[in-house]
Design a protein around this motif. Structure first.
Motif, PDB file in Angstrom:
ATOM      1  N   ILE A  87     -68.850  14.401  17.601  1.00  0.00           N
ATOM      2  CA  ILE A  87     -69.193  15.262  18.727  1.00  0.00           C
ATOM      3  C   ILE A  87     -70.096  16.354  18.178  1.00  0.00           C
ATOM      4  O   ILE A  87     -69.690  17.130  17.314  1.00  0.00           O
ATOM      5  CB  ILE A  87     -67.957  15.875  19.407  1.00  0.00           C
ATOM      6  N   VAL A  88     -71.348  16.337  18.637  1.00  0.00           N
ATOM      7  CA  VAL A  88     -72.317  17.345  18.204  1.00  0.00           C
ATOM      8  C   VAL A  88     -72.356  18.406  19.295  1.00  0.00           C
ATOM      9  O   VAL A  88     -72.724  18.129  20.440  1.00  0.00           O
ATOM     10  CB  VAL A  88     -73.704  16.709  17.986  1.00  0.00           C
ATOM     11  N   VAL A  89     -71.929  19.598  18.920  1.00  0.00           N
ATOM     12  CA  VAL A  89     -71.704  20.665  19.907  1.00  0.00           C
ATOM     13  C   VAL A  89     -72.822  21.704  19.830  1.00  0.00           C
ATOM     14  O   VAL A  89     -73.252  22.086  18.744  1.00  0.00           O
ATOM     15  CB  VAL A  89     -70.348  21.365  19.653  1.00  0.00           C
ATOM     16  N   TYR A  90     -73.282  22.139  20.999  1.00  0.00           N
ATOM     17  CA  TYR A  90     -74.143  23.320  21.060  1.00  0.00           C
ATOM     18  C   TYR A  90     -73.576  24.234  22.137  1.00  0.00           C
ATOM     19  O   TYR A  90     -72.696  23.841  22.911  1.00  0.00           O
ATOM     20  CB  TYR A  90     -75.609  22.939  21.343  1.00  0.00           C
ATOM     21  N   ASN A  96     -81.043  28.177  20.218  1.00  0.00           N
ATOM     22  CA  ASN A  96     -81.065  27.843  18.786  1.00  0.00           C
ATOM     23  C   ASN A  96     -80.001  26.809  18.444  1.00  0.00           C
ATOM     24  O   ASN A  96     -80.224  25.940  17.598  1.00  0.00           O
ATOM     25  CB  ASN A  96     -80.803  29.085  17.927  1.00  0.00           C
ATOM     26  N   THR A  97     -78.860  26.919  19.085  1.00  0.00           N
ATOM     27  CA  THR A  97     -77.774  25.990  18.760  1.00  0.00           C
ATOM     28  C   THR A  97     -78.089  24.592  19.264  1.00  0.00           C
ATOM     29  O   THR A  97     -77.626  23.608  18.689  1.00  0.00           O
ATOM     30  CB  THR A  97     -76.409  26.465  19.316  1.00  0.00           C
ATOM     31  N   PHE A  98     -78.892  24.511  20.329  1.00  0.00           N
ATOM     32  CA  PHE A  98     -79.326  23.193  20.801  1.00  0.00           C
ATOM     33  C   PHE A  98     -80.302  22.569  19.803  1.00  0.00           C
ATOM     34  O   PHE A  98     -80.202  21.388  19.466  1.00  0.00           O
ATOM     35  CB  PHE A  98     -79.968  23.287  22.189  1.00  0.00           C
ATOM     36  N   ASN A  99     -81.247  23.375  19.298  1.00  0.00           N
ATOM     37  CA  ASN A  99     -82.189  22.864  18.299  1.00  0.00           C
ATOM     38  C   ASN A  99     -81.449  22.346  17.069  1.00  0.00           C
ATOM     39  O   ASN A  99     -81.808  21.305  16.502  1.00  0.00           O
ATOM     40  CB  ASN A  99     -83.182  23.957  17.887  1.00  0.00           C
ATOM     41  N   ARG A 100     -80.434  23.075  16.699  1.00  0.00           N
ATOM     42  CA  ARG A 100     -79.633  22.659  15.540  1.00  0.00           C
ATOM     43  C   ARG A 100     -78.888  21.349  15.842  1.00  0.00           C
ATOM     44  O   ARG A 100     -78.768  20.478  14.982  1.00  0.00           O
ATOM     45  CB  ARG A 100     -78.645  23.787  15.207  1.00  0.00           C
ATOM     46  N   ALA A 101     -78.416  21.199  17.063  1.00  0.00           N
ATOM     47  CA  ALA A 101     -77.727  19.965  17.457  1.00  0.00           C
ATOM     48  C   ALA A 101     -78.684  18.775  17.377  1.00  0.00           C
ATOM     49  O   ALA A 101     -78.304  17.688  16.925  1.00  0.00           O
ATOM     50  CB  ALA A 101     -77.147  20.103  18.865  1.00  0.00           C
ATOM     51  N   VAL A 102     -79.926  19.004  17.794  1.00  0.00           N
ATOM     52  CA  VAL A 102     -80.937  17.936  17.710  1.00  0.00           C
ATOM     53  C   VAL A 102     -81.100  17.492  16.253  1.00  0.00           C
ATOM     54  O   VAL A 102     -81.156  16.297  15.954  1.00  0.00           O
ATOM     55  CB  VAL A 102     -82.279  18.426  18.304  1.00  0.00           C
ATOM     56  N   THR A 103     -81.150  18.459  15.351  1.00  0.00           N
ATOM     57  CA  THR A 103     -81.267  18.146  13.924  1.00  0.00           C
ATOM     58  C   THR A 103     -80.062  17.344  13.439  1.00  0.00           C
ATOM     59  O   THR A 103     -80.214  16.366  12.693  1.00  0.00           O
ATOM     60  CB  THR A 103     -81.370  19.460  13.112  1.00  0.00           C
ATOM     61  N   TRP A 104     -78.870  17.738  13.881  1.00  0.00           N
ATOM     62  CA  TRP A 104     -77.663  17.003  13.484  1.00  0.00           C
ATOM     63  C   TRP A 104     -77.686  15.562  13.987  1.00  0.00           C
ATOM     64  O   TRP A 104     -77.302  14.633  13.273  1.00  0.00           O
ATOM     65  CB  TRP A 104     -76.403  17.694  14.011  1.00  0.00           C
ATOM     66  N   VAL A 105     -78.146  15.384  15.194  1.00  0.00           N
ATOM     67  CA  VAL A 105     -78.193  14.020  15.749  1.00  0.00           C
ATOM     68  C   VAL A 105     -79.130  13.164  14.909  1.00  0.00           C
ATOM     69  O   VAL A 105     -78.811  12.031  14.553  1.00  0.00           O
ATOM     70  CB  VAL A 105     -78.645  14.041  17.227  1.00  0.00           C
ATOM     71  N   ALA A 121     -72.428  17.552  23.207  1.00  0.00           N
ATOM     72  CA  ALA A 121     -71.593  18.379  24.075  1.00  0.00           C
ATOM     73  C   ALA A 121     -72.150  19.787  24.191  1.00  0.00           C
ATOM     74  O   ALA A 121     -72.212  20.527  23.202  1.00  0.00           O
ATOM     75  CB  ALA A 121     -70.158  18.432  23.538  1.00  0.00           C
ATOM     76  N   GLY A 122     -72.560  20.153  25.377  1.00  0.00           N
ATOM     77  CA  GLY A 122     -72.976  21.534  25.662  1.00  0.00           C
ATOM     78  C   GLY A 122     -71.734  22.320  26.052  1.00  0.00           C
ATOM     79  O   GLY A 122     -71.182  22.113  27.130  1.00  0.00           O
ATOM     80  N   ASN A 123     -71.287  23.208  25.173  1.00  0.00           N
ATOM     81  CA  ASN A 123     -70.036  23.935  25.417  1.00  0.00           C
ATOM     82  C   ASN A 123     -70.311  25.304  26.064  1.00  0.00           C
ATOM     83  O   ASN A 123     -71.446  25.739  26.164  1.00  0.00           O
ATOM     84  CB  ASN A 123     -69.277  24.091  24.094  1.00  0.00           C
ATOM     85  N   LYS A 124     -69.251  25.957  26.467  1.00  0.00           N
ATOM     86  CA  LYS A 124     -69.271  27.274  27.114  1.00  0.00           C
ATOM     87  C   LYS A 124     -69.945  27.201  28.486  1.00  0.00           C
ATOM     88  O   LYS A 124     -70.673  28.114  28.894  1.00  0.00           O
ATOM     89  CB  LYS A 124     -69.908  28.354  26.216  1.00  0.00           C
ATOM     90  N   ALA A 125     -69.687  26.102  29.194  1.00  0.00           N
ATOM     91  CA  ALA A 125     -70.210  25.942  30.548  1.00  0.00           C
ATOM     92  C   ALA A 125     -69.698  27.043  31.472  1.00  0.00           C
ATOM     93  O   ALA A 125     -70.361  27.373  32.461  1.00  0.00           O
ATOM     94  CB  ALA A 125     -69.821  24.561  31.101  1.00  0.00           C
ATOM     95  N   ASP A 126     -68.556  27.626  31.147  1.00  0.00           N
ATOM     96  CA  ASP A 126     -68.010  28.697  31.994  1.00  0.00           C
ATOM     97  C   ASP A 126     -68.899  29.934  32.015  1.00  0.00           C
ATOM     98  O   ASP A 126     -68.794  30.756  32.925  1.00  0.00           O
ATOM     99  CB  ASP A 126     -66.587  29.064  31.514  1.00  0.00           C
TER     100      ASP A 126
END
Ligand code: GDP
Length: 176
Positions: A87-90, A96-105, A121-126
Motif C-alpha cells: 500500500i503506497v500512501v500519500y 509532495n507526498t503524491f510525487n513521492r508515492a509515484v516514485t515508490w510505485v 491510497a490517498g489518505n486523510k480524506a477527512d
C-alpha cells in the motif's frame, strides 16, 4: 488443503510513503479498528498481523510498517523483498507526498516481485474538503496507467480502509 483443513494463505504486505502520511494509522485502523488520536511519530509498531476471510478462504496479512525509517534514508529493497502486496500512501492534502508515492510505485515496479498487488491510497480524506492538493482524477489516472488499485481513505474516520485490504485479499485469493 492437503491435510484436510482449510488452507491459510499468507501475504507479506508493506506500507510505503512519506513520513506523516498515515501509514501506521492505516495499519492500526485495519488491525485494531482504532485511530490513535494522540499518536506520536511511529516508534516500534513495525509489524502487525490480521486475518481475513475472502471467497471462502483465509488470508493472513503480515503487515510491515516502516517504523519511521523513511526519515533517515531511503528504505532498503529488503524491506519490500518478497512482498506480495504493497500500500503506497500519500496525503491528499500534500502534493509532495503524491510525487513521492509515484516514485515508490516506479521503484516497486522495477524491484519488487513481478505480480505484486499495489494499492495507491490517498489518505486523510477527512481533511480534503478544505485542504485538497491532489485531485482524484489525477491520482486515479496514474493508478490506471500503472495497474494499481486506487482508493481515497481516512484512517481517522475509517473510510475505505478495510475495503482496500479486502480488495487486495480478493485479488490475491482469486489469482492463487
Ligand atoms: P506515518 O508516519 O506515515 O506512519 O503516519 P502516522 O500514522 O504516524 O500519522 C501521522 C499523523 O497524521 C498523526 O498525527 C496521525 O494522527 C495523522 N493522521 C493519520 N491518518 C489520518 C487521517 O486519515 N486523517 C487525519 N486528519 N489525520 C491523520
Amino acid at each position: 488443503g492437503p491435510a484436510g483443513g482449510p488452507r491459510v494463505q499468507q501475504a507479506k504486505l508493506v506500507l510505503l510513503g512519506d513520513q506523516g502520511v498515515g501509514k501506521s494509522s492505516i495499519a492500526l485502523r485495519f488491525v485494531r479498528g482504532q485511530f490513535p488520536e494522540h499518536s506520536e511519530a511511529t516508534v516500534g509498531a513495525a509489524f502487525l498481523t490480521q486475518t481475513v476471510q475472502v471467497l471462502g478462504q483465509t488470508l493472513k496479512f503480515d503487515i510491515w510498517d516502516t517504523a519511521g525509517q523513511e526519515r533517515y534514508h531511503s528504505l532498503a529493497p529488503m524491506y519490500y523483498r518478497g512482498a506480495q502486496a504493497a500500500i503506497v500512501v500519500y496525503d491528499i492534502n500534500n502534493s509532495n507526498t503524491f510525487n513521492r508515492a509515484v516514485t515508490w510505485v516506479k521503484e516497486l515496479r522495477q524491484q519488487a516481485t513481478g505480480n505484486i498487488v499495489i494499492v495507491l491510497a490517498g489518505n486523510k480524506a477527512d481533511l480534503a474538503a478544505e485542504h485538497r492538493a491532489v485531485s482524484t482524477e489525477d491520482a486515479r489516472a496514474f493508478a490506471e496507467e500503472n495497474g494499481l488499485i486506487f482508493a481515497e481513505a481516512s484512517a481517522k474516520t475509517g473510510l475505505a480502509v478495510n475495503e482496500m485490504f479486502m480488495m487486495i485479499a480478493h485479488k490475491m485469493v482469486s489469482k492463487a
